[in-house]
Design a protein around this motif. Sequence first.
Motif, PDB file in Angstrom:
ATOM      1  N   LYS A 230      31.506  31.802  49.118  1.00 28.54           N
ATOM      2  CA  LYS A 230      32.901  31.424  48.905  1.00 28.54           C
ATOM      3  C   LYS A 230      33.366  32.022  47.592  1.00 28.54           C
ATOM      4  CE  LYS A 230      33.315  27.064  51.453  1.00 28.54           C
ATOM      5  NZ  LYS A 230      33.711  25.630  51.343  1.00 28.54           N
ATOM      6  N   PHE A 231      34.618  32.452  47.556  1.00 26.05           N
ATOM      7  CA  PHE A 231      35.133  33.091  46.350  1.00 26.05           C
ATOM      8  C   PHE A 231      35.474  32.081  45.281  1.00 26.05           C
ATOM      9  CE2 PHE A 231      38.881  34.434  43.860  1.00 26.05           C
ATOM     10  CZ  PHE A 231      38.291  35.489  43.170  1.00 26.05           C
ATOM     11  N   ASP A 232      35.058  32.374  44.074  1.00 24.03           N
ATOM     12  CA  ASP A 232      35.464  31.662  42.863  1.00 24.03           C
ATOM     13  C   ASP A 232      35.558  32.716  41.763  1.00 24.03           C
ATOM     14  OD1 ASP A 232      35.572  29.026  41.126  1.00 24.03           O
ATOM     15  OD2 ASP A 232      34.173  30.398  40.136  1.00 24.03           O
ATOM     16  N   ALA A 233      36.673  32.770  41.062  1.00 25.89           N
ATOM     17  CA  ALA A 233      36.926  33.859  40.116  1.00 25.89           C
ATOM     18  C   ALA A 233      35.852  33.941  39.034  1.00 25.89           C
ATOM     19  CB  ALA A 233      38.311  33.697  39.492  1.00 25.89           C
ATOM     20  N   ARG A 234      35.511  32.806  38.434  1.00 24.92           N
ATOM     21  CA  ARG A 234      34.514  32.836  37.341  1.00 24.92           C
ATOM     22  C   ARG A 234      33.131  33.175  37.878  1.00 24.92           C
ATOM     23  NH1 ARG A 234      35.023  31.691  32.523  1.00 24.92           N
ATOM     24  NH2 ARG A 234      37.003  30.643  32.890  1.00 24.92           N
ATOM     25  N   CYS A 235      32.780  32.598  39.014  1.00 25.62           N
ATOM     26  CA  CYS A 235      31.479  32.904  39.622  1.00 25.62           C
ATOM     27  C   CYS A 235      31.383  34.386  39.962  1.00 25.62           C
ATOM     28  CB  CYS A 235      31.280  32.043  40.862  1.00 25.62           C
ATOM     29  SG  CYS A 235      29.706  32.333  41.698  1.00 25.62           S
ATOM     30  N   TYR A 236      32.508  34.956  40.428  1.00 27.48           N
ATOM     31  CA  TYR A 236      32.527  36.389  40.744  1.00 27.48           C
ATOM     32  C   TYR A 236      32.155  37.207  39.504  1.00 27.48           C
ATOM     33  CZ  TYR A 236      34.191  41.053  41.821  1.00 27.48           C
ATOM     34  OH  TYR A 236      34.257  42.410  41.977  1.00 27.48           O
ATOM     35  N   GLN A 254      42.723  37.657  44.985  1.00 27.43           N
ATOM     36  CA  GLN A 254      41.470  37.525  44.234  1.00 27.43           C
ATOM     37  C   GLN A 254      41.558  38.278  42.907  1.00 27.43           C
ATOM     38  OE1 GLN A 254      38.811  38.963  47.326  1.00 27.43           O
ATOM     39  NE2 GLN A 254      38.151  36.890  47.822  1.00 27.43           N
ATOM     40  N   ARG A 257      43.636  36.174  40.526  1.00 27.45           N
ATOM     41  CA  ARG A 257      42.950  35.008  39.952  1.00 27.45           C
ATOM     42  C   ARG A 257      41.896  35.430  38.933  1.00 27.45           C
ATOM     43  NH1 ARG A 257      42.471  31.604  45.658  1.00 27.45           N
ATOM     44  NH2 ARG A 257      44.702  31.152  45.817  1.00 27.45           N
TER      45      ARG A 257
END
Length: 514
Positions: A230-236, A254, A257
């Motif tokens: 699942k996309f999460d900006a900080r995790c990316y 994306q 964000r």
Amino acid sequence: MERVEDLLARDFGTLPDLIRRHAANQPDKLAIADGDAQITYAELDRAMDRAAAALQRDGTAQGQAVAIVSYPSVAQSIVFLAAVRAGSIAAPIQPSATPEQIAGMVEDSGANLVFLDRANADALAGQTMSARIVMLEELDQWLAPEESTPTPVEIAPLDGFNIIYSSGTTGIPKGIVQSHTMRWQHLSRNSTAGFDTAVTLLATPLYSNTTLVSFLPTLAWGGTVVLMKKFDARCYLELAQQYRATHTMLVPVQYQRIMALPDFDSFDLSAFRFKTCTSAPFKAELKRDILNRWPGKLVEYYGMTEGGASFILVADENPDKLHTVGKLSPGHEALLLDEDGNEVAPGEMGEIVGRSPAMMNGYHKREGATRDAEYHDAEGRRWIRHGDVGRIDEDGFLILMDRKKDMIISGGFNIYPSDLEAVLAQHPAVADCTVVGVPSEEWGETPVGFYVPRPGAAASAEEVRAAVNEKLGKTQRLSKLYVTDELPRSAIGKVLKRELRDRLAQGEFEGVNA
């Protein structure tokens, strides 16, 4: 042994054969990682053999679909690629659809097996299907025994490679059948993208062509794929830094964000060489921000999952064309047509139709829908209707206006929502926005706006509407403007305008505009 680049230079080949070659040449190289699991090329090749053999054991025939309902993962990738090796057709299905829609897509595909991950265990709740469910967490137990190999199959260029179901908010989405030759075109044309040494970080689902156009070439050329469930900006950004990511495909929301994170500039993204974007309108201001602060090339692709023509904008080489989606890809053709099907004059707006070596076979079991998506010229050549309206400037760059179906006809005038959205987005109180057409007794249709306010914004919706309308032509002005916490979007970032129209018709937004 023939080099992989020589194999990819051929007129036709198959992805499973390329993976087999990588398994021999670089067996210990990481092929795919998903945060919980990882697999080398030798392990991937072996797992594909065992899964393909198990598909054949369980009665999945050559040319039959294999349905997969899952978040991106190593296990999902194994099943997808094994289906292709077995001569079956990979059919990844969006788990965000309703259980009725998911079951309908599985039935429509003709799959006898559907692979489901535990995170989406309720995706088929209460549904009765002819397909048997296999849980991806139990894949090891389902696989054929070690050293098993599938019965070899001969794959023809027009055999189905995968089915991608188009997004939709009602009914059963259409299944787009992409052939092996269409996919081979996608793989072989990436000879200069550096996928052989890539670490490609992907944060969109594998049921989307947006993801597959980077996922498949990376494996074809022998790079490494890192999947986000699942996309999460900080995790990316943390994963990009951890894996020293070199390539990525993201959709505009994306990018938006990620770039909005206050500490974006503190992450080490120096390994990036190739960033791409597709699937939704990509604002020029956002492209410019990425060029200024994120290393590596930025390339925007415009095209259709169905095929047709592709346009490519190499943003860093064309800083004065960021408002466009680029020039025609080599070997592709495009026409702009008026309402009567005639080609428009240079510089004028028209409906985009395209043709190329990479076009879908058609919509699965929907001959009428396939015919509606096609255009045949005077010579009988087949083109694909893109459903978009645009114009080509004096330098050959395509400027998109809107989806043809989203164009608003008000009082006999054509209104393009993108023009209104561009003005609305400039207001300091607006963080995100869209415009749709709704029925009007007086004008036939009238434009209505929706926006997400910026934190701390003091202006009311009516004040924003008045300010925006001052900058619009008389026929373009917003009749109403509604505030919402967020805009409904698909998994690849497209605003679901039909959902907004339906919610508005149901009275959900009554009283929320100033």
